[in-house]
Write a protein that holds these residues in place. Structure first.
Motif, short mmCIF file in Angstrom:
data_model
loop_
_atom_site.label_atom_id
_atom_site.label_comp_id
_atom_site.label_asym_id
_atom_site.label_seq_id
_atom_site.Cartn_x
_atom_site.Cartn_y
_atom_site.Cartn_z
N THR A 142 0.86 -1.33 -0.32
CA THR A 142 -0.09 0.53 -0.52
C THR A 142 0.52 1.36 -0.11
O THR A 142 0.40 2.36 -0.47
N PRO A 143 1.84 0.69 0.93
CA PRO A 143 2.80 3.00 0.84
C PRO A 143 2.99 3.38 -0.35
O PRO A 143 3.67 4.17 -1.34
N LEU A 144 3.23 1.73 -1.84
CA LEU A 144 4.02 2.56 -3.30
C LEU A 144 2.92 3.16 -4.33
O LEU A 144 3.46 3.34 -5.05
N LEU A 145 1.94 2.97 -3.06
CA LEU A 145 0.90 3.82 -4.06
C LEU A 145 0.73 5.01 -4.21
O LEU A 145 0.16 5.81 -4.93
N ALA A 146 1.23 5.19 -3.37
CA ALA A 146 1.92 7.44 -2.90
C ALA A 146 2.53 7.19 -4.53
O ALA A 146 2.92 7.05 -5.05
N LYS A 147 1.66 8.93 -5.00
CA LYS A 147 1.58 9.61 -6.69
C LYS A 147 2.90 10.18 -6.55
O LYS A 147 3.29 11.03 -5.29
N ILE A 148 4.15 9.73 -6.69
CA ILE A 148 5.76 10.91 -6.28
C ILE A 148 5.98 11.42 -7.91
O ILE A 148 7.07 11.64 -8.28
N GLY A 149 5.19 11.12 -8.93
CA GLY A 149 4.95 11.97 -9.80
C GLY A 149 5.97 10.50 -11.07
O GLY A 149 6.20 10.64 -12.30
N ASN A 150 5.53 9.04 -10.59
CA ASN A 150 6.35 8.30 -11.79
C ASN A 150 5.38 8.54 -12.79
O ASN A 150 3.53 8.32 -12.16
N VAL A 151 5.64 8.09 -13.96
CA VAL A 151 4.96 7.99 -15.43
C VAL A 151 4.03 6.13 -15.22
O VAL A 151 4.88 5.22 -14.91
N ASN A 152 3.05 6.06 -15.62
CA ASN A 152 1.47 4.92 -15.56
C ASN A 152 1.31 4.51 -16.70
O ASN A 152 0.83 5.20 -16.82
N PRO A 156 -2.99 9.75 -17.26
CA PRO A 156 -2.25 11.25 -17.34
C PRO A 156 -1.18 11.42 -16.70
O PRO A 156 -0.32 10.51 -15.54
N ILE A 157 -0.03 11.83 -18.24
CA ILE A 157 1.33 11.88 -17.09
C ILE A 157 1.94 12.86 -16.08
O ILE A 157 0.42 14.47 -16.31
N GLN A 403 10.23 16.75 -20.21
CA GLN A 403 10.73 15.90 -21.96
C GLN A 403 10.39 14.89 -21.23
O GLN A 403 10.25 14.05 -22.27
N ALA A 404 11.55 14.55 -20.53
CA ALA A 404 11.76 12.81 -19.74
C ALA A 404 10.45 12.53 -19.56
O ALA A 404 10.73 11.41 -19.69
N GLN A 405 9.79 12.94 -19.09
CA GLN A 405 7.78 12.55 -18.39
C GLN A 405 8.40 11.57 -19.52
O GLN A 405 6.34 10.96 -20.00
N ARG A 406 8.44 12.19 -20.56
CA ARG A 406 6.96 12.09 -21.82
C ARG A 406 7.65 11.29 -23.06
O ARG A 406 7.09 11.29 -23.94
N THR A 407 8.78 11.07 -22.47
CA THR A 407 9.10 9.62 -23.97
C THR A 407 9.34 7.90 -22.73
O THR A 407 9.26 7.48 -21.06
N LEU A 408 9.06 7.43 -23.94
CA LEU A 408 8.92 6.02 -23.15
C LEU A 408 10.73 5.25 -22.91
O LEU A 408 10.54 4.52 -22.32
N ASP A 409 11.82 5.49 -23.91
CA ASP A 409 12.72 5.71 -24.28
C ASP A 409 14.10 5.75 -22.99
O ASP A 409 13.96 6.86 -22.20
N GLN A 410 14.29 4.70 -21.79
CA GLN A 410 14.87 4.79 -20.75
C GLN A 410 16.46 5.58 -21.21
O GLN A 410 17.05 6.21 -19.83
N ALA A 411 16.99 5.67 -21.93
CA ALA A 411 18.51 5.97 -22.45
C ALA A 411 18.44 7.70 -22.18
O ALA A 411 18.77 8.47 -22.09
#
Length: 600
Positions: A142-152, A156-157, A403-411
């Motif tokens: 449950t603690p990992l449900l905390a919203k910290i800015g990760n993109v899922n 929505p981003i 911009q990093a939030q909007r890319t799927l490429d990890q590199a």
């Protein structure tokens, strides 16, 4: 021949016959793992690990049973596994006793894993266990449900990073405010008394300062008094009366952001009033919440409330506040450059000159009012050439973060984070600034470095008393408190007026993990009301209902949650919080895909 054999060697005959006789007798097999258990009964994520204790006894039947006993644990999912070393067995008179504690560094695959005890006896090289027993399924995370800015996926981003405002514009942070127009009992006619005049004047002042309206809600409410009626007509009449008054007062109401509604036979607003009501003790408030959250119908709750000592006084003081129409506005200021300044800006962007006819504030406003990240990047990049200031370095770093939030490429994502960190380092060399520290902390959060991020965010809060900044910074800090296991402290971080469903959800999560289910419910409800397509508020309500053994309510809220997010859908299937209802047909029914008429 058999007779002769029996007479000459009767012992040999009995030895041959004994196995046949024994095989015909049904001997119950000993359950050597019967007493094996894990504490806590459901594995839980706490801080950065999963901690549990395995204990039990193994009965000793005879000198040969069990023979060379061994006990080991297997923690396994479809993705990975951990096989532990054998648990130490202490031999007593009639049994072997064992108790051992474990601390595992949490990894994502553990959420859907099962913990299995495996008992061996006989040959030491034996690979297949003699008996197995599943001690626990899954890990409560449950603690990992905390919203910290990760993109899922399919969500929505999230907006990350804070731009430094010049003070003229704070384009990144919306502002919300409530205004209350009160009515006489049973009436929908607005009396322009001093309180109502002030409410309308304050609203106009707020809209003057924040001309870009993002949301405008007018909700007519009624008190439970008989003079107020039992239908929502009075509440809707009040809402419409306020709308008419605002239009006559030259308040612009854009149809696409305006919502007119009413609430009646609903204790939600009364619960909100109770939260700030200081004349009741905590114990007495708990009595109210116990009634308001018991899941019964409105009329039953009304009768139960009247039985609480002192209810008449509470009603006399709080009910007048329900004879009202609540105006909720979310808006932001919208300044910008004039035509002449815009021309100068374009000339400067196209020129290699190291000077400009615009000052730092003009450039900052241009960057903040430009909607496209690519255009912001050009402006802030040019500003780094023109001005030695924290502002352009910090704000260009925020552009890189988004911009990093909007890319799927990890590199590419890692490269943008690296560039953002380098810009923030340059900003920190120019001056110490809370915005720079916050953004450094946010990047560390997204990179998974929770503890170092927390220090950055804590240092940022110390440097300013700006309430808009603190609201944003403390909300992220509170989310990290949840992940760090400081649940009570986390509840204190959210003492601000929020408008985003994620902030209400994090607040509810802090209360839920602190076992304050009444306030958790209120916060999850606020998350739902601020964004009905945001499934996490429904998931929170489902968790509270499951905790209170309200199976039907839990299933109802869970269905809404899983329809909003694929990530929630997958989590609900393995979350041990719902283990007690997972075996029911009703649980799996809500996970079945809907069938259209054409498919039938």
């Amino acid at each position: 021949m058999l007779d002769q054999l029996f007479k000459k060697k009767p012992v040999l005959f009995l030895m041959l016959l004994l196995p046949l006789l024994c095989s015909s007798i049904m001997v119950p097999e000993t359950d050597f793992l019967k007493d094996s258990k894990v504490t806590p009964g459901k594995l839980e994520f706490f801080r950065d690990s999963v901690r549990f204790e395995v204990s039990g006894t193994i009965p000793i039947e005879s000198a040969l049973s069990p023979r060379s006993p061994k006990l080991s644990l297997l923690f396994k999912s479809s993705e990975s596994f951990i096989r532990f070393e054998d648990i130490e067995l202490t031999k007593k008179v009639a049994e072997y006793v064992y108790k051992e504690s474990f601390v595992l560094a949490y990894e994502p695959w553990m959420e859907g894993a099962f913990l299995e005890a495996q008992f061996f006896q006989g040959k030491k090289a034996q690979t297949d266990p003699y008996q197995k027993k599943i001690l626990a399924r899954g890990v409560i995370t449950t603690p990992l449900l905390a919203k910290i800015g990760n993109v899922n996926p399919d969500e929505p981003i999230p907006q990350v990073g804070l731009f430094i405002s010049t003070g003229v514009l704070d384009a990144d942070l919306s502002r919300s405010q409530e205004f209350l127009v009160k009515f006489d009992a049973g009436s929908s006619t607005i009396k322009m008394n001093a309180a109502n005049k002030k409410a309308i004047a304050d609203l106009k002042s707020f809209l003057t300062e924040n001309s870009s309206v993002m949301s405008f809600k007018i909700t007519g409410t009624q008190s439970p008094e008989s003079s107020e009626g039992k239908s929502s007509k009075l509440g809707m009449d009040r809402a419409e009366a306020v709308k008419k008054l605002l239009l006559e007062s030259n308040v612009s109401l854009k149809e696409n952001v305006t919502e007119i509604k009413a609430r009646t036979n609903d204790w939600f607003d009364f619960r909100l009033q109770l939260r700030g009501y200081e004349k009741l003790s905590t114990q007495r408030k708990d009595q109210y919440y116990a009634v308001l959250l018991d899941g019964s119908d409105y009329q039953s709750q009304s009768l139960s409330l009247k039985k609480i000592p002192g209810f008449t006084q509470v009603a006399n003081e709080l009910f007048p506040g329900l004879r009202a129409a609540k105006i909720e506005v979310v808006a932001k200021p919208l300044p910008g450059l004039n035509q002449t300044q815009s021309a100068l800006l374009q000339n400067a962007l196209n020129d290699n000159s190291a000077s400009s006819d615009l000052d730092l504030a003009d450039w900052a406003i241009a960057g903040e009012t430009t909607p496209r990240l690519e255009d912001k990047a050009k402006i802030y990049s040019k500003m780094t050439e023109l001005f030695r200031s924290v502002v352009p370095y910090n704000n260009l770093a925020v552009v890189k973060m988004r911009q990093a939030q909007r890319t799927l490429d990890q590199a590419t994502k890692a490269k943008l984070w690296k560039e953002a960190n380098e810009l923030l380092y340059q900003a920190s060399k120019i001056g110490t600034d809370p915005y720079v520290l916050h953004n450094q902390g946010q990047i560390l959060v997204l990179q998974g470095n929770i503890w170092e991020a927390y220090k950055k965010l804590s240092d940022a809060s110390v440097l300013t008393r700006n309430q808009d900044f603190l609201k944003y910074n403390e909300s992220l800090r509170g989310a990290l408190d949840i992940m760090r296991g400081d649940y009570k402290l986390a509840t204190l971080r959210f003492d601000y007026a929020y408008s985003e469903p994620k902030d209400f959800f994090n607040k509810g999560l802090a209360y839920y993990l602190s076992k304050d289910y009444a306030n958790a419910t209120l916060s999850f409800e606020e998350s739902v009301m601020s964004g009905r397509n945001y499934g996490y508020g429904f998931y929170g309500l489902a968790m509270v209902a499951a905790q209170n053994a309200q199976t039907e309510v839990a299933l109802l809220q869970l269905e809404k949650a899983i329809n909003a997010s694929e990530l929630i859908y997958q989590k609900a299937l393995v979350d041990p919080i719902f283990e007690e209802i997972r075996s029911s047909d009703e649980f799996f029914q809500i996970f079945k895909p809907s069938v259209t008429i054409n498919e039938k």
